[in-house]
Design a protein around this motif. Structure first.
Motif, PDB file in Angstrom:
ATOM      1  N   MET A 127      38.733  50.605  76.718  1.00 50.90           N
ATOM      2  CA  MET A 127      38.202  49.721  77.745  1.00 50.90           C
ATOM      3  C   MET A 127      38.423  48.258  77.371  1.00 50.90           C
ATOM      4  O   MET A 127      38.819  47.433  78.218  1.00 50.90           O
ATOM      5  CB  MET A 127      36.713  49.992  77.953  1.00 50.90           C
ATOM      6  N   LEU A 128      38.192  47.919  76.109  1.00 53.15           N
ATOM      7  CA  LEU A 128      38.410  46.555  75.656  1.00 53.15           C
ATOM      8  C   LEU A 128      39.890  46.191  75.704  1.00 53.15           C
ATOM      9  O   LEU A 128      40.253  45.064  76.028  1.00 53.15           O
ATOM     10  CB  LEU A 128      37.856  46.375  74.243  1.00 53.15           C
ATOM     11  N   ALA A 129      40.757  47.157  75.387  1.00 52.14           N
ATOM     12  CA  ALA A 129      42.200  46.909  75.440  1.00 52.14           C
ATOM     13  C   ALA A 129      42.653  46.627  76.861  1.00 52.14           C
ATOM     14  O   ALA A 129      43.510  45.759  77.095  1.00 52.14           O
ATOM     15  CB  ALA A 129      42.946  48.114  74.874  1.00 52.14           C
ATOM     16  N   ALA A 130      42.088  47.352  77.843  1.00 46.76           N
ATOM     17  CA  ALA A 130      42.484  47.135  79.238  1.00 46.76           C
ATOM     18  C   ALA A 130      41.972  45.806  79.781  1.00 46.76           C
ATOM     19  O   ALA A 130      42.632  45.163  80.596  1.00 46.76           O
ATOM     20  CB  ALA A 130      41.965  48.286  80.106  1.00 46.76           C
ATOM     21  N   TRP A 131      40.794  45.375  79.301  1.00 44.49           N
ATOM     22  CA  TRP A 131      40.190  44.146  79.829  1.00 44.49           C
ATOM     23  C   TRP A 131      40.482  42.909  78.972  1.00 44.49           C
ATOM     24  O   TRP A 131      40.096  41.803  79.359  1.00 44.49           O
ATOM     25  CB  TRP A 131      38.673  44.327  79.950  1.00 44.49           C
ATOM     26  N   MET A 132      41.146  43.077  77.836  1.00 41.95           N
ATOM     27  CA  MET A 132      41.397  41.932  76.969  1.00 41.95           C
ATOM     28  C   MET A 132      42.209  40.827  77.656  1.00 41.95           C
ATOM     29  O   MET A 132      41.851  39.639  77.548  1.00 41.95           O
ATOM     30  CB  MET A 132      42.101  42.374  75.683  1.00 41.95           C
ATOM     31  N   PRO A 133      43.324  41.130  78.376  1.00 43.01           N
ATOM     32  CA  PRO A 133      44.031  40.042  79.070  1.00 43.01           C
ATOM     33  C   PRO A 133      43.143  39.292  80.049  1.00 43.01           C
ATOM     34  O   PRO A 133      43.229  38.061  80.167  1.00 43.01           O
ATOM     35  CB  PRO A 133      45.179  40.770  79.781  1.00 43.01           C
ATOM     36  N   ASN A 134      42.273  40.023  80.758  1.00 43.03           N
ATOM     37  CA  ASN A 134      41.377  39.356  81.706  1.00 43.03           C
ATOM     38  C   ASN A 134      40.383  38.450  80.989  1.00 43.03           C
ATOM     39  O   ASN A 134      40.085  37.344  81.462  1.00 43.03           O
ATOM     40  CB  ASN A 134      40.617  40.396  82.530  1.00 43.03           C
ATOM     41  N   LEU A 135      39.853  38.912  79.849  1.00 41.64           N
ATOM     42  CA  LEU A 135      38.885  38.100  79.112  1.00 41.64           C
ATOM     43  C   LEU A 135      39.528  36.801  78.607  1.00 41.64           C
ATOM     44  O   LEU A 135      38.908  35.734  78.640  1.00 41.64           O
ATOM     45  CB  LEU A 135      38.322  38.903  77.940  1.00 41.64           C
ATOM     46  N   ILE A 136      40.777  36.902  78.145  1.00 42.00           N
ATOM     47  CA  ILE A 136      41.469  35.698  77.672  1.00 42.00           C
ATOM     48  C   ILE A 136      41.762  34.755  78.832  1.00 42.00           C
ATOM     49  O   ILE A 136      41.543  33.542  78.753  1.00 42.00           O
ATOM     50  CB  ILE A 136      42.770  36.089  76.932  1.00 42.00           C
ATOM     51  N   PHE A 137      42.214  35.304  79.943  1.00 39.33           N
ATOM     52  CA  PHE A 137      42.600  34.462  81.075  1.00 39.33           C
ATOM     53  C   PHE A 137      41.388  33.935  81.839  1.00 39.33           C
ATOM     54  O   PHE A 137      41.515  32.966  82.583  1.00 39.33           O
ATOM     55  CB  PHE A 137      43.543  35.228  82.006  1.00 39.33           C
ATOM     56  N   ILE A 138      40.220  34.572  81.693  1.00 41.56           N
ATOM     57  CA  ILE A 138      39.004  34.006  82.297  1.00 41.56           C
ATOM     58  C   ILE A 138      38.698  32.650  81.661  1.00 41.56           C
ATOM     59  O   ILE A 138      38.302  31.694  82.347  1.00 41.56           O
ATOM     60  CB  ILE A 138      37.824  34.990  82.130  1.00 41.56           C
ATOM     61  N   ILE A 139      38.872  32.548  80.360  1.00 42.34           N
ATOM     62  CA  ILE A 139      38.639  31.265  79.673  1.00 42.34           C
ATOM     63  C   ILE A 139      39.607  30.203  80.197  1.00 42.34           C
ATOM     64  O   ILE A 139      39.221  29.059  80.484  1.00 42.34           O
ATOM     65  CB  ILE A 139      38.794  31.450  78.156  1.00 42.34           C
ATOM     66  N   ILE A 140      40.891  30.580  80.353  1.00 43.60           N
ATOM     67  CA  ILE A 140      41.881  29.639  80.889  1.00 43.60           C
ATOM     68  C   ILE A 140      41.512  29.237  82.317  1.00 43.60           C
ATOM     69  O   ILE A 140      41.618  28.066  82.705  1.00 43.60           O
ATOM     70  CB  ILE A 140      43.288  30.254  80.839  1.00 43.60           C
ATOM     71  N   ALA A 141      41.047  30.213  83.111  1.00 47.11           N
ATOM     72  CA  ALA A 141      40.682  29.929  84.501  1.00 47.11           C
ATOM     73  C   ALA A 141      39.499  28.966  84.573  1.00 47.11           C
ATOM     74  O   ALA A 141      39.476  28.055  85.415  1.00 47.11           O
ATOM     75  CB  ALA A 141      40.354  31.232  85.228  1.00 47.11           C
ATOM     76  N   LEU A 142      38.500  29.132  83.704  1.00 45.61           N
ATOM     77  CA  LEU A 142      37.342  28.230  83.709  1.00 45.61           C
ATOM     78  C   LEU A 142      37.744  26.809  83.331  1.00 45.61           C
ATOM     79  O   LEU A 142      37.264  25.836  83.927  1.00 45.61           O
ATOM     80  CB  LEU A 142      36.281  28.752  82.748  1.00 45.61           C
ATOM     81  N   ILE A 143      38.643  26.686  82.344  1.00 47.10           N
ATOM     82  CA  ILE A 143      39.107  25.345  81.948  1.00 47.10           C
ATOM     83  C   ILE A 143      39.858  24.682  83.101  1.00 47.10           C
ATOM     84  O   ILE A 143      39.625  23.507  83.422  1.00 47.10           O
ATOM     85  CB  ILE A 143      39.997  25.449  80.700  1.00 47.10           C
ATOM     86  N   CYS A 144      40.749  25.424  83.748  1.00 50.52           N
ATOM     87  CA  CYS A 144      41.518  24.865  84.872  1.00 50.52           C
ATOM     88  C   CYS A 144      40.597  24.517  86.040  1.00 50.52           C
ATOM     89  O   CYS A 144      40.790  23.494  86.711  1.00 50.52           O
ATOM     90  CB  CYS A 144      42.588  25.862  85.315  1.00 50.52           C
ATOM     91  N   TYR A 145      39.596  25.378  86.292  1.00 49.18           N
ATOM     92  CA  TYR A 145      38.689  25.126  87.410  1.00 49.18           C
ATOM     93  C   TYR A 145      37.847  23.869  87.180  1.00 49.18           C
ATOM     94  O   TYR A 145      37.600  23.094  88.115  1.00 49.18           O
ATOM     95  CB  TYR A 145      37.781  26.352  87.594  1.00 49.18           C
ATOM     96  N   ARG A 146      37.423  23.642  85.936  1.00 49.88           N
ATOM     97  CA  ARG A 146      36.616  22.446  85.646  1.00 49.88           C
ATOM     98  C   ARG A 146      37.449  21.180  85.710  1.00 49.88           C
ATOM     99  O   ARG A 146      36.935  20.103  86.029  1.00 49.88           O
ATOM    100  CB  ARG A 146      35.968  22.588  84.268  1.00 49.88           C
ATOM    101  N   GLN A 147      38.739  21.293  85.409  1.00 47.64           N
ATOM    102  CA  GLN A 147      39.598  20.110  85.419  1.00 47.64           C
ATOM    103  C   GLN A 147      40.161  19.818  86.807  1.00 47.64           C
ATOM    104  O   GLN A 147      40.602  18.703  87.059  1.00 47.64           O
ATOM    105  CB  GLN A 147      40.758  20.313  84.444  1.00 47.64           C
ATOM    106  N   ALA A 148      40.170  20.806  87.691  1.00 49.91           N
ATOM    107  CA  ALA A 148      40.809  20.633  89.001  1.00 49.91           C
ATOM    108  C   ALA A 148      40.182  19.515  89.840  1.00 49.91           C
ATOM    109  O   ALA A 148      40.906  18.698  90.422  1.00 49.91           O
ATOM    110  CB  ALA A 148      40.795  21.949  89.768  1.00 49.91           C
ATOM    111  N   PRO A 149      38.832  19.398  89.977  1.00 51.53           N
ATOM    112  CA  PRO A 149      38.274  18.319  90.811  1.00 51.53           C
ATOM    113  C   PRO A 149      38.590  16.913  90.282  1.00 51.53           C
ATOM    114  O   PRO A 149      38.515  15.940  91.029  1.00 51.53           O
ATOM    115  CB  PRO A 149      36.764  18.600  90.777  1.00 51.53           C
ATOM    116  N   ASN A 150      38.935  16.796  88.998  1.00 56.78           N
ATOM    117  CA  ASN A 150      39.218  15.487  88.417  1.00 56.78           C
ATOM    118  C   ASN A 150      40.642  15.011  88.702  1.00 56.78           C
ATOM    119  O   ASN A 150      40.979  13.883  88.379  1.00 56.78           O
ATOM    120  CB  ASN A 150      38.985  15.534  86.905  1.00 56.78           C
TER     121      ASN A 150
END
Length: 427
Positions: A404-427
């Motif tokens: 289960m962790l192996a299947a969701w690992m790419p999503n967990l890594i890319f969630i962090i990238i998505a949060l960083i991009c989302y916080r920077q987008a309004p700026n």
């Protein structure tokens, strides 16, 4: 001018109304009798009133209530670009695949009908769904960059729309695409994969695993089966034995020269034993029974004995879940790839939301460089996601990583990238 008959009719109505007004007690008795004998009807009408009051509440949870004209504009662009990119890339893939396999199709005399309907009709949805996250990301990058280049996003933000509100149609579209992707991978594509793999084994000379040696598995509580050699093409095994244990003691030992699976039986798990012998152990005594042919029920199927590459892709999700549960109860350790496949179908569908947030955050600005740089970034991130999926699945299968962790690992890594991009987008 009214006729005499109409005047006479109105006069009768007037007399009835005047009589009723002079006898109110009779009216009260009549209405009381109606009220006493129509209580069921009153309850039904009261329930209908409450129902309509509840239905008025439902309009607030109706998702289409929150979709405005500007949202439909973005949704149409999203879906249109998504399917256009799928059609474009799959068309190119088909051209290369035909060029690569045309010699094999000719060598093995593959009929045109089988090539079109058995192979490519199942090839297209399989690969389209496999790279669905990539297509979603490319579509978001492409049409959002074009909107930003035309100053459409600037106009939306200038009217007071926040970036969070701007993502609403993106998320609504992701719900539709993720649901479609999961339905295809869980219920539709597995049936087509069986047909495609059979075509490849016949006309592309891709050999399937059709035999197994020294197979041992638990077919029930305290029941262990062993087959020295099994041939899946004939559904026949040689050197079969079945041991039954009770309180860790052997109580029965069955052996048979051959075992044949009954493919035309109405019941599952129907096997036919030839030249069989049963030893019943009772303390220091044993009772031996022999025979030529015996029909019996053994809780195993041919698919439990032979594993072929990609077999987990031929199960629908409910069948895959049942198969995993059955193999775990048997104590089999060869279920990791099945568990990875089961969790990967859900995780791949959820990836559409993550990649959409990243794509919209990267391409919502208007820049002088155009969309080329962001399209390149999008492709790099998409291929990184696909590579992480493959690597994590290999870790789970070969290195004992939790499936289960192996299947969701790419999503967990890319969630962090998505949060960083989302916080920077309004700026």
């Amino acid at each position: 001018m009214k006729s005499f008959s109409k005047i006479r009719k109105h006069r009768r109505r007037y007399k009835v109304a005047r009589w009723m007004s002079r006898h109110p007690a009779w009216l009260h008795k009549g209405f009381g009798w109606i009220a006493r004998h129509t209580r069921l009807l009153q309850r039904i009408l009261k329930w209908i009133g409450h129902l309509f009051r509840f239905l008025r509440v439902l309009k607030y949870i109706n998702p289409f209530r929150y979709i405005k004209k500007i949202d439909w504009y973005i949704i149409r662009k999203f879906i249109g670009t998504y399917f256009f990119s799928i059609a474009l890339i799959i068309s190119i893939s088909i051209v290369f695949d035909v060029n690569e396999n045309l010699a094999k199709f000719t060598q093995y005399h593959a009929p045109l009908r089988a090539i079109v309907f058995d192979y490519y009709a199942n090839f297209i949805p399989y690969f389209a769904n496999l790279f669905s996250a990539l297509f979603v990301f490319i579509a978001v990058i492409f049409f959002t960059s074009k909107m930003a280049g035309n100053s459409e996003i600037i106009a939306m933000l200038a009217t007071g729309i926040s970036f969070k509100r701007l993502l609403r149609p993106y998320m609504f579209t992701c719900v539709l695409l993720a649901g479609l992707s999961y339905y295809l991978s869980a219920y539709v594509i597995p049936h087509g994969t069986v047909i495609r793999q059979n075509f490849e084994s016949m006309y592309k000379n891709k050999k399937k695993q059709t035999s197994a040696d020294n197979v041992q598995l638990q077919v029930g509580p305290g029941v262990i089966a062993y087959i020295q050699h099994y041939d899946d093409t004939q559904k026949q095994g040689f050197g079969f034995c079945l041991d039954r244990f009770k309180d860790k003691k052997l109580i029965s030992h069955l052996t048979a020269m051959t075992i044949q699976y009954d493919t035309i039986s109405d019941n599952k798990f129907h096997w036919k034993l030839s030249n069989w012998k049963v030893r019943q152990l009772k303390g220091l005594r044993e009772h031996i029974t022999t025979g030529d042919v015996k029909d019996t029920i053994i809780q195993m199927e041919p698919m439990d004995l032979v594993y072929s590459k990609g077999q987990q892709e031929t199960f629908t999700s409910p069948a895959l879940r049942d198969y995993i549960s059955k193999q775990i109860n048997r104590g089999s350790g060869n279920v990791v790839q099945y568990e990875v496949e089961y969790h990967k179908r859900i995780a791949s569908s959820f990836a559409s939301f993550i990649l959409t947030i990243i794509g919209a955050s990267l391409s919502a600005r208007k820049r002088k460089g155009g969309m080329g740089m962001y399209l390149g970034i999008g492709l790099a991130l998409s291929f990184t996601y696909i590579m992480l999926q493959t690597v994590s699945a290999s870790f789970a299968i070969n290195a004992g990583f939790p499936p289960m962790l192996a299947a969701w690992m790419p999503n967990l890594i890319f969630i962090i990238i998505a949060l960083i991009c989302y916080r920077q987008a309004p700026n």
